[in-house]
Structures are given as structure tokens and as C-alpha cells.
Design an enzyme around this catalytic site. Structure first.
Site, PDB file in Angstrom:
ATOM      1  N   CYS A  32       0.864  -1.176   0.000  1.00  0.00           N
ATOM      2  CA  CYS A  32       0.000   0.000   0.000  1.00  0.00           C
ATOM      3  C   CYS A  32       0.902   1.228   0.000  1.00  0.00           C
ATOM      4  O   CYS A  32       1.750   1.374   0.894  1.00  0.00           O
ATOM      5  CB  CYS A  32      -0.847  -0.027   1.272  1.00  0.00           C
ATOM      6  N   CYS A  67      -0.741   3.886  -6.419  1.00  0.00           N
ATOM      7  CA  CYS A  67      -1.638   3.279  -5.424  1.00  0.00           C
ATOM      8  C   CYS A  67      -1.888   1.868  -5.915  1.00  0.00           C
ATOM      9  O   CYS A  67      -2.177   1.664  -7.102  1.00  0.00           O
ATOM     10  CB  CYS A  67      -2.958   4.049  -5.345  1.00  0.00           C
TER      11      CYS A  67
HETATM   12  N1  DGL Z   1      -3.969   0.738  -1.913  1.00  0.00           N
HETATM   13  C1  DGL Z   1      -3.621   1.863  -1.141  1.00  0.00           C
HETATM   14  C2  DGL Z   1      -2.396   2.581  -1.700  1.00  0.00           C
HETATM   15  O1  DGL Z   1      -1.592   1.969  -2.365  1.00  0.00           O
HETATM   16  C3  DGL Z   1      -4.613   2.882  -0.731  1.00  0.00           C
HETATM   17  C4  DGL Z   1      -6.025   2.777  -0.959  1.00  0.00           C
HETATM   18  C5  DGL Z   1      -6.788   3.503   0.121  1.00  0.00           C
HETATM   19  O2  DGL Z   1      -6.986   4.708   0.009  1.00  0.00           O
HETATM   20  O3  DGL Z   1      -7.118   2.821   1.089  1.00  0.00           O
HETATM   21  O4  DGL Z   1      -2.204   3.755  -1.461  1.00  0.00           O
END
Ligand code: DGL
Length: 258
Positions: free
Chosen positions: A73, A180
Site C-alpha cells: 500500500c 496506489c
Molecule cells: N492501496 C492503497 C495505496 O496503495 C490505498 C487505498 C486507500 O486509500 O485505502 O495507497
């Protein structure tokens, strides 16, 4: 003896793309995936709140036997990767950083678009990546509020993708970085909204290669299992896994307090 499992976490489904890249490289590793869906989305929370979740989920994974934790993430990596390494010095952490470095090699016109959450742009990590790799190149940083949640829910993401992608392309970007992990699942939509002549860079394969490097000196008799855990509703998570990966997997509910 076991080399310990690999724990992977994200706020939700985004890190599943990383999970599948890791599995492709490490067929016998035991993988444990936590979707922290009770606290999603991370990207629109403050960095301190995301950091607290990153600590709690990492601690859970370590207690459950992980010897490597993949922060799949960007938002959590921006909020906590450095602090996690300080707090758990015996552990190896692999995190995400926006793939600005390969984008600098790919751009022809010298303008790179980065699509990410607000939290990712707020963290020091992004500033340091730009500082280290993007000298002489323009960066169009585009926060994409609502996009991760739309991917999570399976809503109509097309309008959001079009809006954010045409914005960075309109501002001159010929290379787009997916900052993301959720956005990997809409990479094709982003490519078609961007049009010909724009490259889209997804860091998931490079992150998986880094996980494989970190694991290369570990022994063990792991059996290639994958466990899917969520702090949210396991039925919903199982359906999301099926929708996004085409395979139904059982998901387990887990409580991870702060
Ligand atoms: N998948 C997450 C990232 O890479 C974030 C998604 C979210 O906002 O929860 O930033």
C-alpha cells in the site's frame, strides 16, 4: 524449520496484485494477506491514523509468524515504512514507493504524471523519491479521491479514471505512474483513457522481485499456502477476490485493534 511466512497487507484489495506477483515468483512460500477493510480507505485519512494501522497490522502479521512484511500500500508506506523498520528492527519490510525512477527513464517529453492517494503525496517518502530521481523532469502529482473506494466497491470507476487520467495527460504527461496499489486493477482503463503514446508504469512486478531478493537466503519447508484475512466482512472480501482475480477463495475475519 521454516523460513517464516510472508505477510502482505493493504487497506483492502489493492495489495492482491502484489500478492499474485509474489506468488508467481515464490511458488512454495506461505503467504498471509490482510485487508484492513474496517479502516479503509487509508488514503483519505491523516498520516498519523494510517501509521497507527500499519503498526497494528504489522504486529499482527509478525505475531502470526511472518518473517517478512510487505506493505502493499503506497499510503501506508508513505505514512509508516521508515517507522516500521525502526520499531521492528529484526523484521524485513518491503514497501511501495511511487515508480518515479523508471518513469524518468521512460518519459520522452520530460513530464510524468503520478496517480496516488492524498496520503501518499503528503508523506515525506514521495518528496524524497522526487528529490532523488526526478531532477530536470516535471512531476504532475494527481490525488485521486474516491478511486480506490470505487475499485473496492466495484462501482463505476470509468468516470473517475477518465477524469484523473485526462487531467495529467492534459498537463503534458507522457508517462503515468500508478502510485496506489488499487490502481493496478484499472491499469487497462487508465491506458485507454490516456491514449496512444502514453506509458503506464505499474510497480507491482518490481516489488515482487524485491520480495524474492529479500527471501533468497531463507531456508524453510513452506508449503505454498495463501491465507486471506480481513478486518471487514469476510463474505464481501471473498466476493471481491473473485471479482478481481477470477477465483473464489475463502476469507477469514480477524480483529486487529489499535
Ligand atoms: N492501496 C492503497 C495505496 O496503495 C490505498 C487505498 C486507500 O486509500 O485505502 O495507497
Amino acid at each position: 524449520m521454516t523460513g517464516g511466512s510472508i505477510g502482505i497487507f493493504d487497506s483492502g484489495v489493492g495489495g492482491l496484485g502484489i500478492l499474485s506477483e509474489v506468488r508467481a515468483l515464490l511458488s512454495s512460500a506461505d503467504l498471509m494477506y490482510v485487508a484492513d477493510q474496517a479502516y479503509a480507505p487509508y488514503g483519505e485519512r491523516g498520516l498519523a491514523a494510517v501509521r497507527e494501522r500499519a503498526f497494528a497490522v504489522s504486529e499482527y502479521l509478525i505475531d502470526a509468524g511472518a518473517s517478512t512484511v510487505v506493505v502493499a500500500c503506497n499510503s501506508a508506506s508513505a505514512a509508516a515504512l521508515h517507522e516500521l523498520r525502526v520499531r521492528f528492527p529484526a523484521m524485513s519490510f518491503v514497501g511501495m514507493e511511487p515508480a518515479v525512477k523508471p518513469a524518468v527513464g521512460a518519459t520522452q517529453r520530460g513530464t510524468i504524471g503520478v496517480l496516488a492517494t492524498e496520503a501518499t503525496f503528503q508523506g515525506e517518502l514521495f518528496a524524497s523519491v522526487v528529490d532523488r530521481h526526478a531532477r530536470g523532469v516535471s512531476i504532475v502529482a494527481r490525488a485521486c479521491p474516491g478511486l480506490a473506494a470505487a475499485i473496492e466497491e466495484g462501482g463505476d470507476v470509468d468516470g473517475l479514471v477518465r477524469r484523473f487520467t485526462t487531467d495529467v495527460v492534459g498537463r503534458g504527461a507522457d508517462t503515468i505512474v500508478l502510485g496506489c496499489t488499487h490502481y493496478s486493477f484499472v491499469a487497462d482503463q487508465i491506458r485507454s483513457a490516456a491514449g496512444d503514446g502514453v506509458s503506464v508504469i505499474d510497480p507491482a512486478p518490481a516489488v515482487a522481485r524485491q520480495v524474492a531478493r529479500v527471501r533468497s537466503d531463507r531456508g524453510g519447508t513452506d508449503s505454498g499456502t495463501t491465507r486471506y484475512l480481513t478486518t471487514g466482512d469476510p463474505e464481501r472480501f471473498a466476493s471481491q477476490i473473485e471479482r478481481l482475480t477470477g477465483t473464489r477463495r475463502p476469507a477469514i475475519s480477524v480483529e486487529i485493534g489499535a
